[in-house]
Scaffold this motif. Structure first.
Motif, PDB file in Angstrom:
ATOM      1  N   THR A  86     -38.892  -2.559  24.987  1.00 12.83           N
ATOM      2  CA  THR A  86     -38.143  -2.233  26.206  1.00 12.83           C
ATOM      3  C   THR A  86     -37.962  -0.732  26.390  1.00 12.83           C
ATOM      4  O   THR A  86     -37.596  -0.281  27.468  1.00 12.83           O
ATOM      5  N   ALA A  87     -38.235   0.045  25.341  1.00 10.72           N
ATOM      6  CA  ALA A  87     -38.043   1.500  25.410  1.00 10.72           C
ATOM      7  C   ALA A  87     -39.253   2.163  26.055  1.00 10.72           C
ATOM      8  O   ALA A  87     -40.370   1.656  26.003  1.00 10.72           O
ATOM      9  N   LEU A  88     -39.011   3.306  26.675  1.00 12.14           N
ATOM     10  CA  LEU A  88     -40.081   4.119  27.252  1.00 12.14           C
ATOM     11  C   LEU A  88     -40.493   5.201  26.264  1.00 12.14           C
ATOM     12  O   LEU A  88     -39.645   5.749  25.557  1.00 12.14           O
ATOM     13  N   SER A  89     -41.763   5.545  26.282  1.00 14.03           N
ATOM     14  CA  SER A  89     -42.188   6.709  25.514  1.00 14.03           C
ATOM     15  C   SER A  89     -41.666   7.956  26.238  1.00 14.03           C
ATOM     16  O   SER A  89     -41.302   7.894  27.422  1.00 14.03           O
ATOM     17  N   GLU A  90     -41.653   9.081  25.551  1.00 17.04           N
ATOM     18  CA  GLU A  90     -41.206  10.318  26.193  1.00 17.04           C
ATOM     19  C   GLU A  90     -42.091  10.655  27.384  1.00 17.04           C
ATOM     20  O   GLU A  90     -41.602  11.069  28.434  1.00 17.04           O
ATOM     21  N   ASP A  91     -43.400  10.460  27.247  1.00 19.21           N
ATOM     22  CA  ASP A  91     -44.309  10.749  28.360  1.00 19.21           C
ATOM     23  C   ASP A  91     -44.018   9.861  29.572  1.00 19.21           C
ATOM     24  O   ASP A  91     -44.009  10.333  30.708  1.00 19.21           O
ATOM     25  N   ASP A  92     -43.792   8.563  29.312  1.00 17.94           N
ATOM     26  CA  ASP A  92     -43.468   7.649  30.419  1.00 17.94           C
ATOM     27  C   ASP A  92     -42.157   8.048  31.088  1.00 17.94           C
ATOM     28  O   ASP A  92     -42.033   8.024  32.311  1.00 17.94           O
ATOM     29  N   PHE A  93     -41.178   8.407  30.275  1.00 12.68           N
ATOM     30  CA  PHE A  93     -39.881   8.828  30.802  1.00 12.68           C
ATOM     31  C   PHE A  93     -40.038  10.052  31.700  1.00 12.68           C
ATOM     32  O   PHE A  93     -39.551  10.084  32.827  1.00 12.68           O
ATOM     33  N   ARG A  94     -40.755  11.050  31.209  1.00  9.26           N
ATOM     34  CA  ARG A  94     -40.954  12.273  31.992  1.00  9.26           C
ATOM     35  C   ARG A  94     -41.731  11.996  33.282  1.00  9.26           C
ATOM     36  O   ARG A  94     -41.445  12.570  34.321  1.00  9.26           O
ATOM     37  N   GLN A  95     -42.716  11.103  33.207  1.00  9.56           N
ATOM     38  CA  GLN A  95     -43.479  10.753  34.404  1.00  9.56           C
ATOM     39  C   GLN A  95     -42.576  10.085  35.436  1.00  9.56           C
ATOM     40  O   GLN A  95     -42.666  10.384  36.632  1.00  9.56           O
ATOM     41  N   ARG A  96     -41.704   9.204  35.009  1.00 11.24           N
ATOM     42  CA  ARG A  96     -40.780   8.556  35.947  1.00 11.24           C
ATOM     43  C   ARG A  96     -39.858   9.581  36.610  1.00 11.24           C
ATOM     44  O   ARG A  96     -39.559   9.466  37.790  1.00 11.24           O
ATOM     45  N   ILE A  97     -39.430  10.566  35.853  1.00 13.12           N
ATOM     46  CA  ILE A  97     -38.579  11.616  36.417  1.00 13.12           C
ATOM     47  C   ILE A  97     -39.367  12.406  37.456  1.00 13.12           C
ATOM     48  O   ILE A  97     -38.867  12.687  38.557  1.00 13.12           O
ATOM     49  N   ARG A  98     -40.606  12.765  37.133  1.00 10.29           N
ATOM     50  CA  ARG A  98     -41.444  13.515  38.093  1.00 10.29           C
ATOM     51  C   ARG A  98     -41.641  12.710  39.376  1.00 10.29           C
ATOM     52  O   ARG A  98     -41.527  13.256  40.469  1.00 10.29           O
ATOM     53  N   VAL A  99     -41.906  11.426  39.245  1.00  5.14           N
ATOM     54  CA  VAL A  99     -42.101  10.578  40.418  1.00  5.14           C
ATOM     55  C   VAL A  99     -40.817  10.501  41.242  1.00  5.14           C
ATOM     56  O   VAL A  99     -40.830  10.631  42.473  1.00  5.14           O
ATOM     57  N   ALA A 100     -39.700  10.325  40.561  1.00  3.98           N
ATOM     58  CA  ALA A 100     -38.418  10.232  41.260  1.00  3.98           C
ATOM     59  C   ALA A 100     -38.081  11.525  41.998  1.00  3.98           C
ATOM     60  O   ALA A 100     -37.442  11.501  43.051  1.00  3.98           O
ATOM     61  N   ARG A 101     -38.523  12.649  41.453  1.00 10.69           N
ATOM     62  CA  ARG A 101     -38.271  13.943  42.095  1.00 10.69           C
ATOM     63  C   ARG A 101     -39.321  14.287  43.133  1.00 10.69           C
ATOM     64  O   ARG A 101     -39.252  15.336  43.764  1.00 10.69           O
ATOM     65  N   GLY A 102     -40.330  13.432  43.280  1.00 11.69           N
ATOM     66  CA  GLY A 102     -41.367  13.676  44.274  1.00 11.69           C
ATOM     67  C   GLY A 102     -42.389  14.698  43.859  1.00 11.69           C
ATOM     68  O   GLY A 102     -43.003  15.359  44.691  1.00 11.69           O
ATOM     69  N   ARG A 103     -42.582  14.855  42.570  1.00 14.13           N
ATOM     70  CA  ARG A 103     -43.551  15.846  42.071  1.00 14.13           C
ATOM     71  C   ARG A 103     -44.799  15.180  41.570  1.00 14.13           C
ATOM     72  O   ARG A 103     -44.895  14.268  40.935  1.00 14.13           O
TER      73      ARG A 103
END
Length: 75
Positions: free
Chosen positions: A58-75
């Motif tokens: 159920t946990a995200l890798s650091e890369d997946d987490f960072r990618q989700r943040i980038r997507v959420a910020r529209g980057r």
């Protein structure tokens, strides 16, 4: 100068200067200030940890987490 006036003045600065001020204030705080958890916060952390331990997938890798943040910020 009141706290409200200081906040207003700081808010008028560019974000990079605001961040420098935040960092300077944070660095001057005594150790442990603002890091105490409430009982509710501790219970939530315990719940999440138990959920992870029961199913680590159920946990995200650091890369997946960072990618989700980038997507959420529209980057």
């Amino acid at each position: 100068m009141t706290v409200e006036q200081a906040i207003s003045d700081i808010s008028a600065l560019p974000p990079s200067d605001q961040l420098r001020i935040v960092q300077a204030i944070w660095d001057q705080l005594p150790s442990g200030v603002g890091t105490e958890l409430t009982d509710l916060q501790r219970a939530e952390l315990d719940r999440r940890w138990a959920e992870y331990k029961a199913d680590p997938s159920t946990a995200l890798s650091e890369d997946d987490f960072r990618q989700r943040i980038r997507v959420a910020r529209g980057r």
